[in-house]
Motif scaffolding. Structure first.
Motif, PDB file in Angstrom:
ATOM      1  N   THR A   1      10.420   3.967   3.045  1.00 25.76           N
ATOM      2  CA  THR A   1      11.224   4.923   2.375  1.00 25.76           C
ATOM      3  C   THR A   1      11.553   6.245   3.064  1.00 25.76           C
ATOM      4  OG1 THR A   1       9.447   5.759   1.120  1.00 25.76           O
ATOM      5  CG2 THR A   1      10.677   3.966   0.329  1.00 25.76           C
TER       6      THR A   1
ATOM      7  N   SER B   1       0.792  -1.068   0.134  1.00 20.43           N
ATOM      8  CA  SER B   1      -0.130   0.061  -0.002  1.00 20.43           C
ATOM      9  C   SER B   1       0.794   1.195   0.034  1.00 20.43           C
ATOM     10  CB  SER B   1      -0.929  -0.034   1.041  1.00 20.43           C
ATOM     11  OG  SER B   1      -0.096   0.191   2.345  1.00 20.43           O
ATOM     12  N   ARG B   2       0.217   2.300  -0.365  1.00 27.16           N
ATOM     13  CA  ARG B   2       1.284   3.690  -0.404  1.00 27.16           C
ATOM     14  C   ARG B   2       1.717   3.761   1.051  1.00 27.16           C
ATOM     15  NH1 ARG B   2       1.669   6.715  -4.219  1.00 27.16           N
ATOM     16  NH2 ARG B   2       0.058   5.773  -5.402  1.00 27.16           N
ATOM     17  N   ALA B   3       0.857   3.664   2.272  1.00 26.65           N
ATOM     18  CA  ALA B   3       1.477   3.898   3.487  1.00 26.65           C
ATOM     19  C   ALA B   3       2.546   2.932   3.829  1.00 26.65           C
ATOM     20  CB  ALA B   3       0.181   3.637   4.576  1.00 26.65           C
ATOM     21  N   GLU B   4       2.361   1.529   3.442  1.00 32.11           N
ATOM     22  CA  GLU B   4       3.483   0.716   3.515  1.00 32.11           C
ATOM     23  C   GLU B   4       4.755   1.182   3.099  1.00 32.11           C
ATOM     24  OE1 GLU B   4       1.045  -3.496   4.458  1.00 32.11           O
ATOM     25  OE2 GLU B   4       1.525  -2.723   2.289  1.00 32.11           O
ATOM     26  N   ASN B   5       4.650   1.809   1.720  1.00 34.76           N
ATOM     27  CA  ASN B   5       5.562   2.103   1.123  1.00 34.76           C
ATOM     28  C   ASN B   5       6.356   3.510   1.552  1.00 34.76           C
ATOM     29  OD1 ASN B   5       7.464   1.684  -1.460  1.00 34.76           O
ATOM     30  ND2 ASN B   5       6.348   3.659  -2.154  1.00 34.76           N
ATOM     31  N   ASP B   6       5.645   4.449   2.258  1.00 36.66           N
ATOM     32  CA  ASP B   6       6.145   5.356   2.759  1.00 36.66           C
ATOM     33  C   ASP B   6       6.966   4.798   4.018  1.00 36.66           C
ATOM     34  OD1 ASP B   6       5.120   7.245   1.188  1.00 36.66           O
ATOM     35  OD2 ASP B   6       3.225   7.683   2.386  1.00 36.66           O
TER      36      ASP B   6
ATOM     37  N   ASP C   1       7.272   3.667  -6.625  1.00 33.76           N
ATOM     38  CA  ASP C   1       5.995   3.603  -6.219  1.00 33.76           C
ATOM     39  C   ASP C   1       5.410   1.946  -6.212  1.00 33.76           C
ATOM     40  OD1 ASP C   1       3.173   3.415  -5.723  1.00 33.76           O
ATOM     41  OD2 ASP C   1       2.732   4.725  -7.520  1.00 33.76           O
ATOM     42  N   ARG C   2       5.660   1.215  -5.215  1.00 33.72           N
ATOM     43  CA  ARG C   2       5.407  -0.177  -5.120  1.00 33.72           C
ATOM     44  C   ARG C   2       4.129  -0.697  -5.265  1.00 33.72           C
ATOM     45  NH1 ARG C   2       9.762   1.428  -2.391  1.00 33.72           N
ATOM     46  NH2 ARG C   2      11.672   0.146  -2.790  1.00 33.72           N
ATOM     47  N   THR C   3       3.115   0.291  -5.210  1.00 39.95           N
ATOM     48  CA  THR C   3       1.537  -0.201  -5.432  1.00 39.95           C
ATOM     49  C   THR C   3       1.331  -0.443  -6.876  1.00 39.95           C
ATOM     50  OG1 THR C   3       1.007   2.258  -6.019  1.00 39.95           O
ATOM     51  CG2 THR C   3       1.074   1.597  -3.396  1.00 39.95           C
ATOM     52  N   ARG C   4       2.413  -0.175  -7.795  1.00 35.69           N
ATOM     53  CA  ARG C   4       1.952  -0.369  -9.181  1.00 35.69           C
ATOM     54  C   ARG C   4       2.798  -1.759  -9.674  1.00 35.69           C
ATOM     55  NH1 ARG C   4       4.482   4.762 -12.055  1.00 35.69           N
ATOM     56  NH2 ARG C   4       3.594   3.563 -13.716  1.00 35.69           N
TER      57      ARG C   4
END
Length: 393
Positions: free
Chosen positions: A11, A3-8, A325-328
């Protein structure tokens, strides 16, 4: 897919962020000892602006960049025997951030005793300056063999990479990329895709690739990801009559969320150099130059008709964007190492939240004498002088 939150979480490295607090539990290399002179060096590390200096008494300090008085940058300070003096109004700081002198204040003033400038712990090991930016008690600085052995030659260099440290670190558990991204440099007797597998260990993850070398025979190339940002591997150098192996380590240290720098150390034992014609050309020693800025384009290899080996990892990592962007993404079975690495980080972040040491922390002196890991190499050959192995691939 994250998810975007997990990626944040993975990083963002500044103070107070989950990953930033994790990274502050470890020692990080920040510069080469030979690159320090009487002039302080401006540094940015884990999102903080700092100044690195050597006082005239030999001690190394790492302080907040801006003077606590009126904010002048201490990169322009003058080194003295006790520390560095701000040239604006003469405030003198020692390596622990204590204000020793305030020349313009009344002689009887105790104001200087109430000033405590930001300061971080430093140490020297293996020709490198290391920094610890976390809470006390600090863990032991790991005595990796490439840093402490004295029976060989150490070659070191460093440069910046213009992307987040984590997407570059993921390459250290991506066993299959070696056969494709570096195919002009690293070759095996078989063109069949290798079979990757991974294992957790006390320091991080072993990264393994089983390669077919002949009918019914295989060999395994093993390297390591070491928490929180290092990799360890064996390089085999072969060209004409020269052939020898050396152990290498690289550390990817976050400058901030969108940049990091790589410090690379190669240790070549004397017995490996005895029958060679000289130092391996693919491990240039550039300690005196310090960490070099890599904002230029990528070097082209006219022989292979593609990116030169020394820039192949960088072009892959930087072209993903400053923060990938790991959501992609769409992960397959060959990406299990990445999944393991991300879980290792999430678990270590949770350990820090609970007040427990994360993976890879060493506090026992008896376990820290000369650390080593069993590496192996599978038929890695330099095809030609123009396709030298990238420093710290």
């Amino acid at each position: 897919m994250l998810s975007r939150a997990e990626n944040d979480v993975l990083t963002r490295v500044g103070p107070g962020t989950p990953c930033g607090e994790l990274l502050r539990r470890y020692w990080h290399p920040i510069e080469f000892v030979k690159a320090l002179d009487e002039r302080p060096k401006r540094k940015r590390l884990l999102g903080e602006d700092l100044v690195l200096f050597r006082a005239r008494d030999g001690k190394i300090g790492l302080l907040g960049l801006h003077c606590s008085h009126r904010g002048m940058s201490l990169e322009y300070a003058r080194a003295e025997s006790a520390g560095i003096r701000c040239p604006y109004h003469g405030w003198l700081y020692d390596v622990e951030g204590r204000c020793l002198e305030q020349p313009a204040e009344p002689q009887e003033s105790t104001f200087k005793h109430r000033i405590r400038h930001k300061a971080y712990r430093t140490a020297e090991l293996g020709g490198i300056v290391w920094a610890y930016m976390g809470p006390d008690p600090a863990p032991l600085l790991p005595n990796w063999d490439v840093l402490v052995r004295e029976d060989g030659v150490r070659c070191m260099n460093g440069r910046t990479i213009n992307c987040n440290f984590f997407q570059a670190s993921e390459g250290n558990v991506d066993a299959t990329h070696v056969q494709y991204l570096h195919k002009d440099v690293f070759v095996t007797p078989s063109d069949k895709p290798g079979r990757p597998f991974w294992k957790l260990n006390e320091y991080g993850i072993s990264n393994n690739l089983v390669c077919s070398v002949a009918e019914g025979y295989s060999d395994t190339y093993t390297s390591y990801f070491i928490m929180p940002n290092a990799n360890r591997f064996l390089n085999h150098y072969k060209r004409e009559t020269d052939q020898y192996s050396y152990e290498a380590m690289g550390w990817r240290v976050p400058i901030d969320d969108t940049r990091h720098f790589k410090i690379y150390v190669a240790f070549i034992p004397f017995d490996q150099l005895e029958n060679s014609s000289g130092m391996p050309l693919q491990v240039p020693d550039a300690q005196e130059k310090g960490i070099q800025d890599a904002r230029n384009g990528y070097e082209w290899d006219e022989v292979t008709g593609w990116i030169a080996a020394k820039d192949q990892d960088r072009v892959a990592q930087e072209s993903q964007g400053e923060i990938y962007d790991r959501t992609r993404e769409h992960l397959g079975a060959s990406d299990d190492g990445l999944i393991m690495l991300r879980r290792l980080f999430f678990e270590s972040i949770e350990r820090v939240r609970r007040g427990v040491d994360p993976y890879g922390i060493i506090r026992d002196e008896s376990r820290n004498r000369c650390l080593s890991l069993p590496t192996s190499v599978a038929g890695r050959v330099l095809r030609k002088p123009s396709a030298m192995a990238p420093p710290g691939a």
